[in-house]
Design a protein around this motif. Structure first.
Motif, PDB file in Angstrom:
ATOM      1  N   THR A 108      22.681 -31.477  19.190  1.00 15.48           N
ATOM      2  CA  THR A 108      21.949 -30.533  20.038  1.00 15.48           C
ATOM      3  C   THR A 108      22.875 -29.466  20.596  1.00 15.48           C
ATOM      4  OG1 THR A 108      22.195 -32.110  21.860  1.00 15.48           O
ATOM      5  CG2 THR A 108      20.091 -32.094  20.709  1.00 15.48           C
ATOM      6  N   VAL A 143      18.190 -32.525  14.066  1.00 17.50           N
ATOM      7  CA  VAL A 143      18.952 -32.303  15.290  1.00 17.50           C
ATOM      8  C   VAL A 143      19.096 -33.641  16.009  1.00 17.50           C
ATOM      9  CG1 VAL A 143      19.070 -31.092  17.488  1.00 17.50           C
ATOM     10  CG2 VAL A 143      18.120 -29.940  15.480  1.00 17.50           C
ATOM     11  N   ARG A 163      18.428 -33.530  24.223  1.00 19.85           N
ATOM     12  CA  ARG A 163      17.957 -32.272  24.804  1.00 19.85           C
ATOM     13  C   ARG A 163      16.935 -31.584  23.908  1.00 19.85           C
ATOM     14  NH1 ARG A 163      23.495 -29.239  26.066  1.00 19.85           N
ATOM     15  NH2 ARG A 163      24.149 -30.447  24.223  1.00 19.85           N
ATOM     16  N   LEU A 207      14.906 -28.379  22.218  1.00 25.04           N
ATOM     17  CA  LEU A 207      15.238 -27.044  21.722  1.00 25.04           C
ATOM     18  C   LEU A 207      14.276 -26.029  22.322  1.00 25.04           C
ATOM     19  CD1 LEU A 207      15.730 -27.819  17.916  1.00 25.04           C
ATOM     20  CD2 LEU A 207      17.495 -27.623  19.676  1.00 25.04           C
ATOM     21  N   GLN A 225      13.822 -34.100  15.058  1.00 28.85           N
ATOM     22  CA  GLN A 225      14.769 -34.390  16.124  1.00 28.85           C
ATOM     23  C   GLN A 225      14.878 -35.895  16.295  1.00 28.85           C
ATOM     24  OE1 GLN A 225      14.456 -32.103  19.695  1.00 28.85           O
ATOM     25  NE2 GLN A 225      16.391 -32.912  20.491  1.00 28.85           N
ATOM     26  N   ARG A 263      16.323 -38.571  18.619  1.00 24.52           N
ATOM     27  CA  ARG A 263      16.798 -38.628  20.006  1.00 24.52           C
ATOM     28  C   ARG A 263      17.678 -39.859  20.219  1.00 24.52           C
ATOM     29  NH1 ARG A 263      14.278 -34.690  23.015  1.00 24.52           N
ATOM     30  NH2 ARG A 263      12.457 -33.738  22.010  1.00 24.52           N
TER      31      ARG A 263
END
Length: 337
Positions: free
Chosen positions: A190, A218, A222, A224, A239, A241
């Motif tokens: 990120t 990603v 956080r 985007l 994403q 996490r």
């Protein structure tokens, strides 16, 4: 077999399935038919070759099948190739590489049990090379990981003020876009996504999107911003996490990803290295000195030269004013410190 390897390269290098070629030979050694795997959900190379023989009106009973990978022995999106060869009356099979996938393996045993003469290991090195990242991915039970670095001679990826465009030349950047077009997923942290605002697309020299666009991944917690370039045209944005590289690879494996390109930044690169999850490094090095600024890697926990992570150089290639060094990491080399 060399011809089987050649036609196998017509298939896609990305995706969950390997590139495979098959040539059917008559008793006199004359080529009767050929086929290759064209991608997930399409007929396997052996079935494609049998179909080609049918279209040519060629009888394959008593023929030899020369195939680059052991015929599968399971039912997935298509049926077992071992059974298709038996039903066609193939009497001999010559293969290059045994299938390391425990789900699909066993074709050679099935064929031998039915009285087919099976030979293995012909041009095995070339066969393994053809399979590329797919083979170690299956053998290691996770996606194959290539770490990409683009640095100055003194190992910097950005100047002291944070500027980084461009350290390497246009020639090197175009080569890197070609690499992007050969992988299933590109992974960044990120921090890199927020600071650099990359698009993570594979483009040609004209700046147009290539036909294959990898997943854009990603890593981190956080969010985007809505205006991020990663929300634009290109491969699907995912994403993950977590900060655990093993979790990242497990998530991507569930999506049938075989080859991952880790592009940055320094923290994510160091995390993959210290976790022992980097198989290969592509380092684009420019004849530029910065003296300060962001390093290509965060702390690896190495405090003495004896603990240095030493790689094996596979190739060194000039790219305009720059140099590309491709090096592999010994899977038996400890990377945790």
């Amino acid at each position: 077999m060399r011809h089987a390897l050649e036609i196998a390269r017509r298939g896609p290098a990305t995706g969950p399935n390997p590139r495979v070629g098959c040539v059917l030979l008559g008793p006199d050694g004359v080529v009767l038919a050929e086929g290759w795997h064209r991608g997930a959900g399409t007929p396997h190379a052996e079935v494609a070759a049998l179909s080609d023989a049918a279209q040519r009106g060629a009888s394959v009973r008593g023929a030899t099948a020369v195939v680059t990978l052991e015929p599968c022995n399971h039912t997935g999106r298509t049926g077992p190739c071992s059974e298709a060869l038996l039903a066609a009356g193939i009497s001999r099979v010559v293969l290059s590489v045994p299938d390391p996938n425990p789900v699909a393996a066993g074709g050679a045993e099935r064929l031998r049990a039915a009285g087919v003469d099976v030979e293995t290991g012909l041009l095995a090195d070339e066969g393994r090379e053809l399979l590329g990242a797919w083979l170690p991915s299956v053998e290691r039970g996770r996606p194959f990981v290539t770490l990409k670095l683009a640095t100055s001679l003194d190992g910097r990826v950005a100047a002291a003020d944070g500027t980084s465009r461009w350290i390497t030349s246009e020639v090197a950047r175009q080569h890197a876009h070609g690499l992007r077009g050969e992988v299933d997923a590109i992974v960044v942290g990120t921090g890199t996504a927020l600071v650099d605002d990359p698009s993570l697309t594979a483009r040609n020299a004209a700046g147009e999107l290539r036909g294959h666009q990898p997943l854009r991944v990603v890593v981190g917690h956080r969010d985007l911003p809505a205006a991020a370039r990663l929300h634009g045209p290109g491969g699907e944005l995912v994403q993950v996490r977590t900060h655990d590289p093993a979790d990242v690879l497990a998530t991507l494996a569930q999506r049938d990803v075989r080859h991952v390109l880790v592009e940055g930044g320094p923290t994510l690169a160091a995390a993959f290295l210290t976790a022992g999850l980097v198989d290969e490094v592509h380092a684009y090095v420019a004849p530029v000195l910065l003296g300060s600024g962001r390093s290509a890697l965060a702390d690896l926990g190495i405090t003495t030269i004896a603990d240095a992570l030493r790689l094996t150089t596979r190739s060194v290639r000039p790219l305009g004013p720059d140099v590309l060094v491709v090096a592999t990491v010994d899977p038996h080399t400890p990377q945790e410190h």
